[in-house]
Design an enzyme around this catalytic site. Structure first.
Site, short mmCIF file in Angstrom:
data_model
loop_
_atom_site.label_atom_id
_atom_site.label_comp_id
_atom_site.label_asym_id
_atom_site.label_seq_id
_atom_site.Cartn_x
_atom_site.Cartn_y
_atom_site.Cartn_z
CG ASN A 1 -21.11 -64.40 -42.06
OD1 ASN A 1 -21.88 -63.46 -42.28
ND2 ASN A 1 -20.35 -64.93 -43.00
CG HIS B 1 -19.17 -59.67 -44.34
ND1 HIS B 1 -20.43 -59.84 -43.82
CD2 HIS B 1 -18.78 -60.89 -44.81
CE1 HIS B 1 -20.79 -61.10 -43.97
NE2 HIS B 1 -19.81 -61.76 -44.56
CB CYS C 1 -21.25 -61.85 -47.42
SG CYS C 1 -21.57 -63.43 -46.62
O1 UT7 Z 1 -19.22 -64.50 -45.51
C1 UT7 Z 1 -19.08 -65.21 -46.69
C2 UT7 Z 1 -17.66 -65.39 -47.04
N1 UT7 Z 1 -17.11 -66.43 -46.25
C3 UT7 Z 1 -15.92 -66.30 -45.72
O2 UT7 Z 1 -15.31 -65.26 -45.83
C4 UT7 Z 1 -15.35 -67.48 -44.99
C5 UT7 Z 1 -13.94 -67.74 -45.45
N2 UT7 Z 1 -13.35 -68.94 -44.88
C6 UT7 Z 1 -13.05 -69.07 -43.56
O3 UT7 Z 1 -13.35 -68.20 -42.77
C7 UT7 Z 1 -12.26 -70.28 -43.12
O4 UT7 Z 1 -11.77 -70.95 -44.24
C8 UT7 Z 1 -13.06 -71.25 -42.24
C9 UT7 Z 1 -13.30 -70.65 -40.88
C10 UT7 Z 1 -14.39 -71.60 -42.92
C11 UT7 Z 1 -12.25 -72.53 -42.03
O5 UT7 Z 1 -10.98 -72.23 -41.45
P1 UT7 Z 1 -9.64 -72.81 -42.07
O6 UT7 Z 1 -8.54 -72.35 -41.20
O7 UT7 Z 1 -9.60 -72.40 -43.52
O8 UT7 Z 1 -9.83 -74.33 -41.88
P2 UT7 Z 1 -9.87 -75.50 -42.99
O9 UT7 Z 1 -11.13 -75.48 -43.73
O10 UT7 Z 1 -8.58 -75.44 -43.76
O11 UT7 Z 1 -9.80 -76.75 -42.06
C12 UT7 Z 1 -8.66 -77.04 -41.26
C13 UT7 Z 1 -8.95 -78.30 -40.46
C14 UT7 Z 1 -9.48 -79.43 -41.31
O12 UT7 Z 1 -8.96 -80.65 -40.81
P3 UT7 Z 1 -7.73 -81.38 -41.52
O13 UT7 Z 1 -8.15 -81.62 -42.93
O14 UT7 Z 1 -6.58 -80.40 -41.42
O15 UT7 Z 1 -7.56 -82.62 -40.70
C15 UT7 Z 1 -10.97 -79.40 -41.09
O16 UT7 Z 1 -11.57 -80.65 -41.29
O17 UT7 Z 1 -9.99 -78.04 -39.49
C16 UT7 Z 1 -11.04 -78.98 -39.65
N3 UT7 Z 1 -12.30 -78.34 -39.32
C17 UT7 Z 1 -12.77 -78.26 -38.06
N4 UT7 Z 1 -12.29 -78.73 -36.90
C18 UT7 Z 1 -13.01 -78.48 -35.79
C19 UT7 Z 1 -13.17 -77.68 -40.13
N5 UT7 Z 1 -14.21 -77.20 -39.43
C20 UT7 Z 1 -13.99 -77.55 -38.14
C21 UT7 Z 1 -14.70 -77.35 -36.95
N6 UT7 Z 1 -14.17 -77.83 -35.80
N7 UT7 Z 1 -15.86 -76.67 -36.92
#
Ligand code: UT7
Length: 328
Positions: A285, A255, A115
């Site tokens: 993104n 970004h 990125c």
């Molecule tokens: O550009 C390259 C660099 N990348 C980044 O900067 C991305 C950095 N990371 C992020 O932006 C975030 O971590 C994400 C948007 C990818 C994820 O958000 P989060 O708040 O960190 O969510 P999480 O991964 O901790 O997941 C929370 C919950 C999980 O369920 P449980 O385990 O709490 O039951 C996931 O399974 O949300 C669930 N989940 C979803 N639910 C609905 C994960 N993806 C989804 C989804 N829809 N698409």
């Protein structure tokens, strides 16, 4: 007077097809509300058919040239293509773009820094201008992220979109353009964000395809934690080194990975929301294209002398910030 590399034109292109959160609800187990609240994304563009990153980049270059009829494509000396989704493993996509736009006098190469590919490319391009060896350099960010996404993995497929944008770098003697940069890499971040197969480490095989190892893998939580700190720290570092406060900055150009990462950086830099370029809700993104697509969207609002702080964090890990004084 010292020669600096100024951005003197911008072009962009996003594909026509709009993939909304609502449509994603029919593909994976997700909701519009979850995606919007956790990332800030409402929709993203998807490049359909057999078109590739170079096709979007070509449209972006054509858009740039349409705004600068004084420029002859034969005057372009170098094309740097920031991309993690090159048309082919080799040759470089920059060469294919040069061929498609008729830049017959240009040499070119690709830069892959996840990125941060655009920031690393911009700093590289600037050095060719500052050294006096080159007078017209195109820096393109182009990514067809949809070809890297597993549409069975809700953790990643909702995040990314396709797009391309390009800037022209020319010499400046008024103290405008790229004035400072701080760029970083930390290879220990490999395990948190990668594409496992298809390189020289894990060769492409029937097994790697069946195991879905040719798609993006991300440990979102860990990357998020590093990104929130890394992007803000490096932005503040460049500001402090150059005695800049939030008051001095016209726009943060971040970004577009997650609106929460962008807000955290803006807050620590003392920047009100109206001073932050955000288009993640429309494009998601687009990896190498996020920052130049922001410049493309905001071009009309920018004034000569405006201080812009470009900042990114991505896979690698890679992160950085570049101070640009707008030149037109
Ligand atoms: O550009 C390259 C660099 N990348 C980044 O900067 C991305 C950095 N990371 C992020 O932006 C975030 O971590 C994400 C948007 C990818 C994820 O958000 P989060 O708040 O960190 O969510 P999480 O991964 O901790 O997941 C929370 C919950 C999980 O369920 P449980 O385990 O709490 O039951 C996931 O399974 O949300 C669930 N989940 C979803 N639910 C609905 C994960 N993806 C989804 C989804 N829809 N698409």
């Amino acid at each position: 007077m010292k020669i600096t590399a100024a951005i003197t034109a911008v072009g962009g292109y996003v594909p026509e097809y709009v993939l909304t959160n609502k449509e994603l609800e029919t593909i994976v187990d997700t909701t519009d509300q979850w995606i919007l609240e956790r990332t800030g994304i409402s929709e993203r563009r998807i490049l359909k058919g057999d078109r590739a990153s170079s096709d979007m980049a070509t449209e972006a270059v054509k858009d740039l040239l349409s705004k600068r009829p004084d420029i002859d494509i034969l005057d372009i000396e170098l094309i740097i293509c920031a991309t993690v989704s090159p048309d082919h493993v080799h040759p470089a996509t920059a060469n294919i773009i040069a061929d498609k736009v008729g830049a017959k006098n240009a040499w070119g190469f690709d830069v892959n820094a996840a990125c941060c590919s655009f920031l690393f490319s911009l700093q590289t391009g600037a050095k060719f201008i500052e050294s006096g060896t080159h007078k017209k350099v195109l820096v393109v960010g182009a990514d067809k992220m949809s070809c890297r996404l597993d549409y069975e993995d809700r953790n990643t497929c909702i995040l990314f979109g396709d797009g391309a944008a390009v800037v022209l770098l020319e010499p400046n003697e008024e103290g405008l353009g790229i004035l400072d940069a701080e760029l970083h890499s930390d290879g220990s971040g490999l395990k948190f964000l990668n594409q496992k197969a298809g390189g020289s480490k894990v060769h492409t095989s029937l097994e790697t395809v069946q195991n879905r190892e040719h798609f993006i893998y991300q440990d979102g939580k860990t990357v998020f934690k590093h990104a929130v700190k890394g992007m803000a720290d490096v932005t503040l570092s460049v500001m402090a080194k150059n005695n800049l406060t939030g008051e001095d900055i016209a726009f943060l150009v971040p970004h577009q990975a997650n609106n929460r990462i962008i807000s955290a950086t803006a807050e620590r830099a003392g920047l009100a929301p109206e001073k932050v370029m955000v288009n993640i809700h429309r494009y998601g993104n687009t990896t190498s294209a996020t920052i130049p697509l922001c410049l493309w969207d905001w071009e009309k609002q920018l004034k000569k002398g405006d201080n812009l702080m470009l900042a990114a964090f991505g896979g690698g890990f890679t992160w950085g910030a570049i101070w640009v004084k707008w030149a037109y």
